[in-house]
Design a protein around this motif. Structure first.
Motif, PDB file in Angstrom:
ATOM      1  N   GLN A 116       0.863  -1.282   0.002  1.00  0.00           N
ATOM      2  CA  GLN A 116      -0.020  -0.078   0.169  1.00  0.00           C
ATOM      3  C   GLN A 116       1.012   1.237  -0.143  1.00  0.00           C
ATOM      4  OE1 GLN A 116      -3.557  -0.392   0.049  1.00  0.00           O
ATOM      5  NE2 GLN A 116      -2.848  -2.623  -0.386  1.00  0.00           N
ATOM      6  N   ASP A 117       0.375   2.427  -0.512  1.00  0.00           N
ATOM      7  CA  ASP A 117       1.111   3.686  -0.392  1.00  0.00           C
ATOM      8  C   ASP A 117       1.428   4.351   0.760  1.00  0.00           C
ATOM      9  OD1 ASP A 117       1.682   3.448  -3.367  1.00  0.00           O
ATOM     10  OD2 ASP A 117      -0.050   4.609  -3.521  1.00  0.00           O
ATOM     11  N   LYS A 118       0.583   4.063   1.737  1.00  0.00           N
ATOM     12  CA  LYS A 118       0.554   4.484   2.967  1.00  0.00           C
ATOM     13  C   LYS A 118       1.101   3.555   3.822  1.00  0.00           C
ATOM     14  CE  LYS A 118      -2.804   7.933   2.795  1.00  0.00           C
ATOM     15  NZ  LYS A 118      -4.077   8.664   3.666  1.00  0.00           N
ATOM     16  N   PRO A 119       2.009   3.872   4.806  1.00  0.00           N
ATOM     17  CA  PRO A 119       2.465   2.716   5.716  1.00  0.00           C
ATOM     18  C   PRO A 119       1.701   2.459   6.888  1.00  0.00           C
ATOM     19  CG  PRO A 119       3.308   5.054   6.479  1.00  0.00           C
ATOM     20  CD  PRO A 119       2.639   5.107   5.202  1.00  0.00           C
ATOM     21  N   VAL A 120       1.699   1.394   7.555  1.00  0.00           N
ATOM     22  CA  VAL A 120       0.703   0.984   8.510  1.00  0.00           C
ATOM     23  C   VAL A 120       1.607   1.455   9.785  1.00  0.00           C
ATOM     24  CG1 VAL A 120       0.368  -1.067  10.231  1.00  0.00           C
ATOM     25  CG2 VAL A 120       0.224  -1.355   7.811  1.00  0.00           C
ATOM     26  N   LYS A 121       0.602   2.141  10.596  1.00  0.00           N
ATOM     27  CA  LYS A 121       1.257   3.021  11.953  1.00  0.00           C
ATOM     28  C   LYS A 121       1.068   2.159  13.119  1.00  0.00           C
ATOM     29  CE  LYS A 121       0.924   7.234  14.652  1.00  0.00           C
ATOM     30  NZ  LYS A 121       0.238   8.390  14.825  1.00  0.00           N
ATOM     31  N   TRP A 122       1.932   1.722  13.738  1.00  0.00           N
ATOM     32  CA  TRP A 122       1.826   0.932  14.891  1.00  0.00           C
ATOM     33  C   TRP A 122       1.962   2.059  16.314  1.00  0.00           C
ATOM     34  CZ3 TRP A 122       0.225  -3.835  13.911  1.00  0.00           C
ATOM     35  CH2 TRP A 122       0.504  -4.671  13.034  1.00  0.00           C
ATOM     36  N   GLY A 123       0.774   2.224  16.805  1.00  0.00           N
ATOM     37  CA  GLY A 123       0.885   3.333  18.111  1.00  0.00           C
ATOM     38  C   GLY A 123       1.120   2.958  19.201  1.00  0.00           C
ATOM     39  N   ASN A 124       1.379   1.332  19.469  1.00  0.00           N
ATOM     40  CA  ASN A 124       1.969   0.861  20.617  1.00  0.00           C
ATOM     41  C   ASN A 124       3.195   1.118  21.244  1.00  0.00           C
ATOM     42  OD1 ASN A 124       3.230  -1.040  19.269  1.00  0.00           O
ATOM     43  ND2 ASN A 124       1.927  -2.637  19.844  1.00  0.00           N
ATOM     44  N   SER A 162      10.765  -6.515  17.860  1.00  0.00           N
ATOM     45  CA  SER A 162      11.583  -7.755  17.886  1.00  0.00           C
ATOM     46  C   SER A 162      11.892  -8.040  19.372  1.00  0.00           C
ATOM     47  CB  SER A 162      13.004  -7.444  17.047  1.00  0.00           C
ATOM     48  OG  SER A 162      13.636  -6.313  17.253  1.00  0.00           O
ATOM     49  N   SER A 163      11.504  -7.349  20.298  1.00  0.00           N
ATOM     50  CA  SER A 163      11.903  -7.386  21.710  1.00  0.00           C
ATOM     51  C   SER A 163      10.687  -7.895  22.456  1.00  0.00           C
ATOM     52  CB  SER A 163      12.435  -6.046  22.212  1.00  0.00           C
ATOM     53  OG  SER A 163      11.386  -5.262  22.487  1.00  0.00           O
ATOM     54  N   ASP A 164      11.024  -8.265  23.836  1.00  0.00           N
ATOM     55  CA  ASP A 164       9.840  -8.391  24.910  1.00  0.00           C
ATOM     56  C   ASP A 164       9.287  -7.459  25.411  1.00  0.00           C
ATOM     57  OD1 ASP A 164      10.318 -11.324  24.037  1.00  0.00           O
ATOM     58  OD2 ASP A 164      11.605 -11.637  25.663  1.00  0.00           O
ATOM     59  N   GLY A 165       8.990  -6.304  24.685  1.00  0.00           N
ATOM     60  CA  GLY A 165       8.268  -5.394  25.114  1.00  0.00           C
ATOM     61  C   GLY A 165       8.990  -4.076  25.484  1.00  0.00           C
ATOM     62  N   THR A 166       9.891  -3.799  24.806  1.00  0.00           N
ATOM     63  CA  THR A 166      10.784  -2.563  24.850  1.00  0.00           C
ATOM     64  C   THR A 166      10.063  -1.438  24.365  1.00  0.00           C
ATOM     65  OG1 THR A 166      13.007  -3.515  24.678  1.00  0.00           O
ATOM     66  CG2 THR A 166      13.150  -1.550  24.165  1.00  0.00           C
ATOM     67  N   LYS A 167       9.768  -0.392  25.190  1.00  0.00           N
ATOM     68  CA  LYS A 167       9.095   0.939  24.705  1.00  0.00           C
ATOM     69  C   LYS A 167       9.903   1.744  23.886  1.00  0.00           C
ATOM     70  CE  LYS A 167       4.851   0.620  26.310  1.00  0.00           C
ATOM     71  NZ  LYS A 167       3.760   0.785  25.415  1.00  0.00           N
ATOM     72  N   LEU A 168       9.322   2.133  22.722  1.00  0.00           N
ATOM     73  CA  LEU A 168      10.164   3.030  21.878  1.00  0.00           C
ATOM     74  C   LEU A 168       9.518   4.551  22.199  1.00  0.00           C
ATOM     75  CD1 LEU A 168       9.787   1.240  18.557  1.00  0.00           C
ATOM     76  CD2 LEU A 168      11.791   1.344  20.279  1.00  0.00           C
ATOM     77  N   SER A 169      10.253   5.614  22.047  1.00  0.00           N
ATOM     78  CA  SER A 169       9.683   6.952  22.328  1.00  0.00           C
ATOM     79  C   SER A 169       8.881   7.630  21.169  1.00  0.00           C
ATOM     80  CB  SER A 169      10.751   7.963  22.753  1.00  0.00           C
ATOM     81  OG  SER A 169      11.732   8.112  21.594  1.00  0.00           O
ATOM     82  N   TYR A 170       8.586   6.760  20.079  1.00  0.00           N
ATOM     83  CA  TYR A 170       8.091   7.121  19.005  1.00  0.00           C
ATOM     84  C   TYR A 170       7.291   5.946  18.230  1.00  0.00           C
ATOM     85  CZ  TYR A 170      12.265   4.718  17.499  1.00  0.00           C
ATOM     86  OH  TYR A 170      13.246   4.187  17.406  1.00  0.00           O
ATOM     87  N   PRO A 171       6.169   6.342  17.434  1.00  0.00           N
ATOM     88  CA  PRO A 171       5.168   5.168  16.918  1.00  0.00           C
ATOM     89  C   PRO A 171       6.222   4.695  15.671  1.00  0.00           C
ATOM     90  CG  PRO A 171       4.511   7.253  16.055  1.00  0.00           C
ATOM     91  CD  PRO A 171       5.408   7.509  17.274  1.00  0.00           C
TER      92      PRO A 171
END
Length: 115
Positions: A27-35, A40-49
């Motif tokens: 698709q032209d638009k990306p999939v945005k993951w908001g979580n 690839s980790s066991d729950g490591t949080k990122l500061s950005y989507p």
């Protein structure tokens, strides 16, 4: 190269009955993951989507070919190298599979292409 198979990205990660919830084809638009969790980790949080594009296998192989690379092999596997969805189980070789879907759907691929 070795990567998760694009089919894996279509699976609803909350439904153990393995339902397709995302498009397989680009698709032209990306999939945005908001979580904001590193996939690839066991729950490591990122500061950005995370924003990701889904690429079918044909796009991957054709991109290599169009740049002058020759594909020596392309293999698909019913397991992957990380726990992509919560209901995966580790197999005897240390890889992750979806119980009941062994030999049914591809979860990882490898490809060798040379100039």
């Amino acid at each position: 190269m070795r990567d998760t198979h694009p089919v894996l990205m279509t699976i609803d990660e909350r439904d153990e009955s393995v339902k397709i919830s995302m498009d397989y084809f680009h698709q032209d638009k990306p999939v945005k993951w908001g979580n904001n969790v590193d996939y690839s980790s066991d729950g490591t949080k990122l500061s950005y989507p995370s924003h990701e594009w889904i690429w079918p296998v044909s796009d991957i192989i054709n991109a290599a070919s169009k740049t002058g690379l020759r594909v020596d092999f392309f293999n698909e596997f019913d397991y992957t190298f990380y726990k992509a969805v919560s209901f995966m189980k580790r197999n005897n070789n240390g890889y992750w599979q979806i119980p009941g879907f062994e030999k049914k759907i591809p979860l990882m691929f490898s490809m060798k292409a040379i100039k």
